[in-house]
Write an enzyme that holds these catalytic residues in place. Sequence first.
Site, PDB file in Angstrom:
ATOM      1  N   SER A  91       3.899  -0.723   9.943  1.00  0.00           N
ATOM      2  CA  SER A  91       4.165  -0.233   8.585  1.00  0.00           C
ATOM      3  C   SER A  91       3.903   1.257   8.545  1.00  0.00           C
ATOM      4  O   SER A  91       3.032   1.771   9.264  1.00  0.00           O
ATOM      5  CB  SER A  91       3.257  -0.936   7.578  1.00  0.00           C
ATOM      6  OG  SER A  91       3.352  -0.331   6.300  1.00  0.00           O
ATOM      7  N   TYR A 149      -5.055  -3.666   5.106  1.00  0.00           N
ATOM      8  CA  TYR A 149      -3.683  -3.725   5.611  1.00  0.00           C
ATOM      9  C   TYR A 149      -3.325  -2.461   6.382  1.00  0.00           C
ATOM     10  O   TYR A 149      -2.833  -2.532   7.518  1.00  0.00           O
ATOM     11  CB  TYR A 149      -2.714  -3.938   4.453  1.00  0.00           C
ATOM     12  CG  TYR A 149      -1.262  -3.959   4.866  1.00  0.00           C
ATOM     13  CD1 TYR A 149      -0.704  -5.085   5.443  1.00  0.00           C
ATOM     14  CD2 TYR A 149      -0.442  -2.841   4.680  1.00  0.00           C
ATOM     15  CE1 TYR A 149       0.633  -5.120   5.828  1.00  0.00           C
ATOM     16  CE2 TYR A 149       0.892  -2.858   5.060  1.00  0.00           C
ATOM     17  CZ  TYR A 149       1.424  -3.991   5.631  1.00  0.00           C
ATOM     18  OH  TYR A 149       2.750  -4.010   6.012  1.00  0.00           O
TER      19      TYR A 149
END
Length: 262
Positions: A150, A163
Amino acid sequence: MFKDGFCAIVTGSASGLGAAAARLLAKGGARIVINYSTSQKEAETTGEACRRVGAAEVVLVQGDVSRDDDCKKIVAAAEPWGRLDVLINNAGTTKHVPHHHLDELSAEDFQRIFAVNTIGPYQMIRAARSLLEAGANVSGQSAAVVNVSSAAGISGDGSSVAYSASKGALNAITLSLARALAPSIRVNTVCPGYVDTRWFTKVLGEAGARRVRDAVAARVPLKVLSTAEDIAQLVCFLASPAASNMTGECVRIDAGMHLVMW
């Protein structure tokens, strides 16, 4: 794009980006292991779609990549083929917590997110290594691992601190294993920004997800919303012989989001 007999595993491929990547591989006639954790019906739908567009063979395997035994089970589904040409580590999880709400993110949250997003890909690569090396021997080209990370792993934003940290660690694993596994296996990572999927609707509701979509489309330089299919194109490029000279790369794809001050 892919030669006859091409064999692939795509984790977390019941829906979203994983399903889109599986369908693209299927169009090239690949044999594909589709992995899911809980969404069996969606995985079956993806499997049927892959068969319709030309997959040579489709195998569905349930498994949670945070469990090493499950990773071995997923890889075992490809053993009858005697080779793997690509492993796409797409399975992931998160918990939506604003970064300044430190008390809302527990050690257990970190452990679960890292178990799936960081340790899972490592375990999958370890389990698949011998089949990937066999694929390289058969094809005469390096086999490929594509990790789905990501942009949050680069910029430190995203759905939660845990995350973004897990994806930053995955980026580091990509560099480490690109060195360790060359020349038989290439290891690259895709770092998407905002991807227009149903995840935002699940978390924020219809109205909240619409506000996010509108804000992203207005602010990113390219004025587009990236879809799962958009990201899958890059994933499959890195998986293909067209990227045979690429390893150890973390490729950001975010419609220019990183150019904008948020």
